[in-house]
Design an enzyme around this catalytic site. Structure first.
Site, PDB file in Angstrom:
ATOM      1  N   PRO A   1     -12.210  46.168   9.414  1.00 34.18           N
ATOM      2  CA  PRO A   1     -12.880  46.911   8.330  1.00 34.18           C
ATOM      3  C   PRO A   1     -14.305  47.293   8.705  1.00 34.18           C
ATOM      4  CG  PRO A   1     -12.391  44.627   7.679  1.00 34.18           C
ATOM      5  CD  PRO A   1     -11.811  44.826   9.026  1.00 34.18           C
ATOM      6  N   GLU A   2     -14.632  48.543   8.511  1.00 27.08           N
ATOM      7  CA  GLU A   2     -15.997  49.004   8.750  1.00 27.08           C
ATOM      8  C   GLU A   2     -16.618  49.382   7.412  1.00 27.08           C
ATOM      9  OE1 GLU A   2     -17.316  50.452  12.157  1.00 27.08           O
ATOM     10  OE2 GLU A   2     -15.448  50.567  13.285  1.00 27.08           O
TER      11      GLU A   2
END
Ligand code: ZN
Length: 273
Positions: free
Chosen positions: A2-3
């Site tokens: 996840p960014e």
């Protein structure tokens, strides 16, 4: 992994089920994730009302009057809001019950984090994990002038400087490659050799790239309510990222891949000077 866009979409997805509501129970099914879960977490937050949710970099902050729950999704974590009686699965390590729903954290690789920062410990932005973070890329403080000023003595490659996170947070590996492509900047260029005009282009490219990813993720928001659905991190079509030896979508030349600080960078030598 996840960014920033995934974390922001997660925040927007869970916020309506949390903000203004009172925590009724906490269940921990493991001793911890990357770090141990806080001692007495149930005693600290049960019966307390959640004020707001915020995001700082890739940290989700769930704020109470008396402190903040800090959540990080690590490499493989995700959060969902489910009906309270939904049976937990193997990698569901943390539950926080709010009304008749549960905020559930699933994290197969357990690199995520759930931490508590009490009000008596000082301002949340001074927390050890948060105080060294650069400005938020979607906020006004992020500007070409800031990048220009803070890179005059940085001879490291611009891609590395973006990933370092001390000037601007949340421009991870994918979005750094994509933004540098859109700005026409070769990722190997020393940050100190980039002028103000090119930084203007880079700031615009970073903002547009992140905003587009958030908008795309917004369409998957209802997955946060799905009992069986696993909200995958958004698949997008990239200009260069993960496209080594494929034709550049702009000039038709071959996209190249190189390693910078153990991370893969993708770029088009024709389009990026
Ligand atoms: Zn090209």
């Amino acid at each position: 992994m996840p960014e920033l866009p995934e974390v922001e979409v997660t925040r927007r997805g869970v916020a309506p089920y949390l903000e203004g509501r009172v925590v009724s129970a906490v269940t921990l099914r493991h001793e911890g994730l990357r770090w141990p879960f806080p001692a007495d977490l149930d005693r600290r937050i049960c019966g307390h009302r959640i004020r707001i949710t915020r995001r700082r970099g890739k940290y989700l902050l769930i704020e109470f009057d008396h402190g903040t729950l800090i959540v990080h999704l690590g490499m493989s974590g995700h959060l969902r809001v489910l009906p309270k009686d939904t049976p937990p699965q193997k990698h569901d390590h943390f539950d926080m019950e709010v009304d008749d729903q549960v905020l559930r954290m699933t994290d197969p690789r357990r690199f995520g984090a759930v931490l508590w920062h009490g009000r008596e410990d000082g301002a949340i932005d001074e927390h050890l994990l948060l105080r060294g973070l650069g400005v938020e890329p979607l906020e006004e403080a992020f500007s070409a002038q800031l990048l220009y000023r803070q890179t005059r003595k940085r001879s490291a490659a611009i891609k590395q400087v973006l990933l370092a996170g001390d000037i601007v947070v949340g421009v991870g590996n994918i979005y750094a490659s994509e933004s540098l492509f859109k700005a026409g900047i070769n990722p190997k260029t020393a940050a100190s050799r980039i002028g103000l005009a090119r930084y203007e282009k880079l700031v615009t490219a970073i903002r547009e790239t992140l905003a587009a990813a958030i908008a795309k993720g917004g369409s998957t928001l209802r997955d946060f309510m799905a009992v069986n659905g696993q909200p995958g991190y958004f698949q997008q079509s990239y200009f260069v990222y993960d496209r080594a030896d494929q034709p550049c979508r702009v000039c038709g030349g071959l996209v190249r891949q190189l390693k910078q600080g153990q991370r893969s960078t993708f770029y088009c030598p024709n389009c990026q000077k």
